[in-house]
Write a protein that holds these residues in place. Structure first.
Motif, PDB file in Angstrom:
ATOM      1  N   VAL A   9      40.653 -37.504  76.306  1.00 57.59           N
ATOM      2  CA  VAL A   9      41.041 -37.983  74.983  1.00 57.59           C
ATOM      3  C   VAL A   9      39.787 -38.539  74.336  1.00 57.59           C
ATOM      4  O   VAL A   9      39.178 -39.468  74.859  1.00 57.59           O
ATOM      5  N   THR A  10      39.375 -37.938  73.217  1.00 54.15           N
ATOM      6  CA  THR A  10      38.165 -38.386  72.537  1.00 54.15           C
ATOM      7  C   THR A  10      38.468 -39.341  71.387  1.00 54.15           C
ATOM      8  O   THR A  10      37.572 -40.029  70.913  1.00 54.15           O
ATOM      9  N   SER A  11      39.730 -39.375  70.957  1.00 52.29           N
ATOM     10  CA  SER A  11      40.131 -40.281  69.886  1.00 52.29           C
ATOM     11  C   SER A  11      41.613 -40.569  70.008  1.00 52.29           C
ATOM     12  O   SER A  11      42.418 -39.647  70.194  1.00 52.29           O
ATOM     13  N   ALA A  34      50.752 -42.245  66.693  1.00 54.59           N
ATOM     14  CA  ALA A  34      49.288 -42.181  66.773  1.00 54.59           C
ATOM     15  C   ALA A  34      48.835 -40.753  66.543  1.00 54.59           C
ATOM     16  O   ALA A  34      49.607 -39.797  66.682  1.00 54.59           O
ATOM     17  N   THR A  35      47.567 -40.615  66.197  1.00 55.47           N
ATOM     18  CA  THR A  35      46.921 -39.310  66.185  1.00 55.47           C
ATOM     19  C   THR A  35      45.915 -39.305  67.332  1.00 55.47           C
ATOM     20  O   THR A  35      45.282 -40.321  67.620  1.00 55.47           O
ATOM     21  N   ILE A  36      45.804 -38.161  67.985  1.00 54.56           N
ATOM     22  CA  ILE A  36      44.935 -38.030  69.156  1.00 54.56           C
ATOM     23  C   ILE A  36      44.080 -36.781  68.989  1.00 54.56           C
ATOM     24  O   ILE A  36      44.556 -35.759  68.485  1.00 54.56           O
ATOM     25  N   VAL A  37      42.837 -36.851  69.434  1.00 59.10           N
ATOM     26  CA  VAL A  37      41.975 -35.675  69.537  1.00 59.10           C
ATOM     27  C   VAL A  37      41.607 -35.540  71.010  1.00 59.10           C
ATOM     28  O   VAL A  37      41.270 -36.535  71.664  1.00 59.10           O
ATOM     29  N   LYS A  38      41.695 -34.319  71.543  1.00 63.15           N
ATOM     30  CA  LYS A  38      41.372 -34.049  72.944  1.00 63.15           C
ATOM     31  C   LYS A  38      40.305 -32.971  73.032  1.00 63.15           C
ATOM     32  O   LYS A  38      40.265 -32.066  72.200  1.00 63.15           O
ATOM     33  N   ALA A  39      39.475 -33.054  74.074  1.00 64.64           N
ATOM     34  CA  ALA A  39      38.494 -32.014  74.394  1.00 64.64           C
ATOM     35  C   ALA A  39      38.883 -31.404  75.733  1.00 64.64           C
ATOM     36  O   ALA A  39      39.180 -32.132  76.686  1.00 64.64           O
ATOM     37  N   PHE A  40      38.882 -30.056  75.814  1.00 60.20           N
ATOM     38  CA  PHE A  40      39.327 -29.333  76.998  1.00 60.20           C
ATOM     39  C   PHE A  40      38.170 -28.598  77.649  1.00 60.20           C
ATOM     40  O   PHE A  40      37.262 -28.128  76.968  1.00 60.20           O
ATOM     41  N   ASP A  41      38.249 -28.450  78.990  1.00 60.16           N
ATOM     42  CA  ASP A  41      37.227 -27.744  79.754  1.00 60.16           C
ATOM     43  C   ASP A  41      37.898 -26.978  80.889  1.00 60.16           C
ATOM     44  O   ASP A  41      38.991 -27.327  81.328  1.00 60.16           O
ATOM     45  N   GLY A  46      38.158 -26.001  74.453  1.00 62.36           N
ATOM     46  CA  GLY A  46      38.337 -26.216  73.025  1.00 62.36           C
ATOM     47  C   GLY A  46      38.723 -27.639  72.726  1.00 62.36           C
ATOM     48  O   GLY A  46      38.360 -28.568  73.454  1.00 62.36           O
ATOM     49  N   ARG A  47      39.493 -27.788  71.644  1.00 63.86           N
ATOM     50  CA  ARG A  47      39.932 -29.121  71.226  1.00 63.86           C
ATOM     51  C   ARG A  47      41.335 -29.025  70.659  1.00 63.86           C
ATOM     52  O   ARG A  47      41.796 -27.931  70.288  1.00 63.86           O
ATOM     53  N   SER A  48      41.996 -30.164  70.593  1.00 68.56           N
ATOM     54  CA  SER A  48      43.300 -30.215  69.939  1.00 68.56           C
ATOM     55  C   SER A  48      43.391 -31.479  69.107  1.00 68.56           C
ATOM     56  O   SER A  48      42.704 -32.472  69.373  1.00 68.56           O
ATOM     57  N   ASP A 125      42.578 -40.367  90.345  1.00 63.08           N
ATOM     58  CA  ASP A 125      41.285 -40.812  89.829  1.00 63.08           C
ATOM     59  C   ASP A 125      41.225 -40.832  88.298  1.00 63.08           C
ATOM     60  O   ASP A 125      40.193 -41.126  87.706  1.00 63.08           O
ATOM     61  N   GLY A 126      42.347 -40.492  87.638  1.00 63.08           N
ATOM     62  CA  GLY A 126      42.410 -40.523  86.185  1.00 63.08           C
ATOM     63  C   GLY A 126      42.110 -39.194  85.509  1.00 63.08           C
ATOM     64  O   GLY A 126      42.190 -39.098  84.286  1.00 63.08           O
ATOM     65  N   THR A 127      41.763 -38.154  86.281  1.00 62.03           N
ATOM     66  CA  THR A 127      41.509 -36.838  85.701  1.00 62.03           C
ATOM     67  C   THR A 127      42.802 -36.288  85.109  1.00 62.03           C
ATOM     68  O   THR A 127      43.835 -36.253  85.777  1.00 62.03           O
ATOM     69  N   HIS A 128      42.747 -35.853  83.859  1.00 66.66           N
ATOM     70  CA  HIS A 128      43.902 -35.262  83.184  1.00 66.66           C
ATOM     71  C   HIS A 128      43.825 -33.743  83.311  1.00 66.66           C
ATOM     72  O   HIS A 128      42.834 -33.133  82.915  1.00 66.66           O
ATOM     73  N   ARG A 129      44.867 -33.152  83.872  1.00 64.89           N
ATOM     74  CA  ARG A 129      44.926 -31.704  84.077  1.00 64.89           C
ATOM     75  C   ARG A 129      45.999 -31.100  83.176  1.00 64.89           C
ATOM     76  O   ARG A 129      47.026 -31.722  82.928  1.00 64.89           O
ATOM     77  N   ILE A 130      45.721 -29.884  82.710  1.00 60.62           N
ATOM     78  CA  ILE A 130      46.692 -29.153  81.896  1.00 60.62           C
ATOM     79  C   ILE A 130      46.731 -27.715  82.395  1.00 60.62           C
ATOM     80  O   ILE A 130      45.720 -27.198  82.867  1.00 60.62           O
ATOM     81  N   TRP A 131      47.886 -27.088  82.321  1.00 60.22           N
ATOM     82  CA  TRP A 131      47.997 -25.676  82.652  1.00 60.22           C
ATOM     83  C   TRP A 131      48.981 -25.030  81.693  1.00 60.22           C
ATOM     84  O   TRP A 131      49.907 -25.677  81.185  1.00 60.22           O
TER      85      TRP A 131
END
Length: 136
Positions: A9-11, A34-41, A46-48, A125-131
């Motif tokens: 989460v970048t914002s 809230a509004t959120i901006v995310k960066a994906f790897d 990309g971003r959302s 460890d706090g890593t956020h995963r998405i699939w």
């Protein structure tokens, strides 16, 4: 096809919720927006931008959220945009009642025709995963 990645989460910008018509209805859990901006790897790059709403108690960690995300980037090298929606509940130390779906007919470019679902998990460890479990 399953495509996985991680995100940060970048914002996260809380926004005042102003229900119409007034007065607001008060429940046992406060409702926020809230509004959120995310960066994906990873396989998801990309971003959302996200519209996020929750009924949540910060002190106990109990509540539910629903989020509508607009994604721009690539899934497994296919570039484009699409929307996805997800929600979940927590009683403080768990995640339940999860829902995750790609919004039908929302894909563009190489992601046109995308359909399916997916999920989100947070490692210890706090890593956020998405699939994404999707078809094109």
């Amino acid at each position: 096809m399953r495509i996985s990645g991680t995100f940060t989460v970048t914002s996260f910008v809380p926004t005042e919720l102003k229900p119409e018509p007034e007065p607001a209805i008060t429940t046992a859990l406060p409702v926020g927006l809230a509004t959120i901006v995310k960066a994906f790897d990873g396989g998801v790059v990309g971003r959302s931008t996200t519209l996020f709403t929750a009924a949540f108690d910060q002190e106990s960690g109990v509540g539910s959220y629903i989020a509508m995300e607009s994604f721009e980037g690539a899934l497994d090298g296919r570039e484009g945009t699409f929307n996805f929606v997800h929600s979940a509940a927590t009683r403080g130390s768990d995640r339940s009642d999860e829902f995750f779906s790609v919004v039908p007919s929302s894909g563009t470019a190489a992601l046109a025709g995308i359909s399916g679902g997916g999920g989100i998990a947070v490692d210890e460890d706090g890593t956020h995963r998405i699939w994404f479990d999707v078809e094109f």
